[in-house]
Design a protein around this motif. Structure first.
Motif, PDB file in Angstrom:
ATOM      1  N   ARG A  78     -11.860  -2.769  -8.533  1.00 27.55           N
ATOM      2  CA  ARG A  78     -10.300  -2.742  -9.105  1.00 27.55           C
ATOM      3  C   ARG A  78     -10.112  -3.342 -10.297  1.00 27.55           C
ATOM      4  O   ARG A  78     -10.836  -4.069 -10.906  1.00 27.55           O
ATOM      5  N   SER A  82      -4.263  -2.438 -14.262  1.00 32.27           N
ATOM      6  CA  SER A  82      -3.762  -1.129 -14.123  1.00 32.27           C
ATOM      7  C   SER A  82      -3.911  -0.369 -12.775  1.00 32.27           C
ATOM      8  O   SER A  82      -5.242  -0.252 -12.237  1.00 32.27           O
ATOM      9  N   GLY A  83      -2.984  -0.030 -12.109  1.00 24.10           N
ATOM     10  CA  GLY A  83      -3.004   0.652 -10.893  1.00 24.10           C
ATOM     11  C   GLY A  83      -3.765   2.099 -10.946  1.00 24.10           C
ATOM     12  O   GLY A  83      -4.584   2.527 -10.176  1.00 24.10           O
ATOM     13  N   THR A  86      -7.446   1.634 -11.606  1.00 18.06           N
ATOM     14  CA  THR A  86      -8.197   1.340 -10.113  1.00 18.06           C
ATOM     15  C   THR A  86      -8.170   2.575  -9.475  1.00 18.06           C
ATOM     16  O   THR A  86      -9.338   2.728  -9.003  1.00 18.06           O
ATOM     17  N   ARG A 137      -2.112   0.145  -0.571  1.00 16.84           N
ATOM     18  CA  ARG A 137      -1.754  -1.187  -1.255  1.00 16.84           C
ATOM     19  C   ARG A 137      -1.932  -0.674  -2.924  1.00 16.84           C
ATOM     20  O   ARG A 137      -1.258  -1.053  -3.672  1.00 16.84           O
ATOM     21  N   VAL A 138      -3.009   0.024  -3.204  1.00 21.88           N
ATOM     22  CA  VAL A 138      -3.321   0.515  -4.571  1.00 21.88           C
ATOM     23  C   VAL A 138      -2.402   1.434  -4.966  1.00 21.88           C
ATOM     24  O   VAL A 138      -1.822   1.062  -6.292  1.00 21.88           O
ATOM     25  N   ASP A 141       0.896   0.152  -5.995  1.00 20.13           N
ATOM     26  CA  ASP A 141       0.739  -0.346  -7.403  1.00 20.13           C
ATOM     27  C   ASP A 141       1.184   0.659  -8.195  1.00 20.13           C
ATOM     28  O   ASP A 141       1.831   0.397  -9.423  1.00 20.13           O
ATOM     29  N   CYS A 142       0.450   1.732  -8.172  1.00 19.05           N
ATOM     30  CA  CYS A 142       0.569   2.805  -9.016  1.00 19.05           C
ATOM     31  C   CYS A 142       2.068   3.363  -9.098  1.00 19.05           C
ATOM     32  O   CYS A 142       2.777   3.563 -10.070  1.00 19.05           O
ATOM     33  N   GLU A 145       4.256   0.939 -10.996  1.00 19.81           N
ATOM     34  CA  GLU A 145       4.129   1.114 -12.562  1.00 19.81           C
ATOM     35  C   GLU A 145       4.426   2.673 -13.143  1.00 19.81           C
ATOM     36  O   GLU A 145       4.657   2.579 -14.335  1.00 19.81           O
TER      37      GLU A 145
END
Length: 204
Positions: A78, A82-83, A86, A137-138, A141-142, A145
């Motif tokens: 991870r 930054s998503g 990741t 969840r990742v 995040d993307c 952003e």
């Protein structure tokens, strides 16, 4: 030959799962025998049933252990800020994982257990849901952003997983020898941009 009694239950269970994995590669699910697994693991058949009640439960443990290994690598990859990076790291780790476990994962066309049943089937489904939630969840995040458009994160996760599986199947069908990690840019392009035709730029 039986293993020493001083061997811990955790170590013995790990050897049983690894023995089952090896036999699945060699014979497939249909021809995997519990007695074969016990012999390969160096234990009595009766001892094997103290750990797994049947073949379905044993094979579920093999797949769950595989998910655990993959997620350990994904957690370690991870990106702190930054998503999108990741996600790119995830693509690399997923395809690298497929290369390393190609002998087992390429057995997909062979018969598999019925995961719709309760018991071990439920354990497998629960583990799969956990994996999808982790990727979701990742992707959230993307989306926050702005590097991935807002969408149902679970469906997006399944799409991402499906792309990784697609490259695995293509490697098997085409007999490719090159590492799949070379296809990370292609996987990311497909995920982020899809196959929609780009609008033609009007010529002046």
């Amino acid at each position: 030959m039986a293993r020493p009694r001083t061997e811990s239950p955790g170590v013995r269970r790990k050897k049983i799962v690894e023995a089952a994995r090896e036999i699945l590669v060699e014979k497939g699910y249909r021809d995997l025998g519990m007695s074969d697994v016990a012999q390969r693991a160096g234990i009595a058949s009766g001892t094997l049933y103290l750990y797994f009640k049947d073949k379905r439960a044993l094979v579920a443990a093999v797949f769950i252990e595989l998910f655990d290994r993959l997620e350990e690598r994904l957690h370690a990859s991870r990106h702190p800020t930054s998503g999108l990076e990741t996600l790119r790291n995830f693509a690399h780790e997923m395809l690298s994982f497929v290369d390393e476990h190609h002998d087992f994962l390429s057995q997909a066309p062979r018969p598999r257990p019925d995961w719709k049943q309760q018991g071990s089937g439920q354990k497998f489904r629960d583990r799969m849901h956990k994996h999808v939630d982790f990727l979701s969840r990742v992707l959230k995040d993307c989306m926050k952003e702005g590097t991935v458009r807002s969408y149902d994160p679970r469906l997006a996760s399944l799409y991402f997983i499906g792309l990784g599986r697609m490259f695995m199947v293509n490697k098997v069908i085409a007999g490719l020898k090159a590492p799949l990690t070379r296809r990370v840019p292609t996987m990311m392009d497909l995920f982020l941009n899809g196959l929609g035709a780009k609008k033609e730029v009007a010529r002046v």
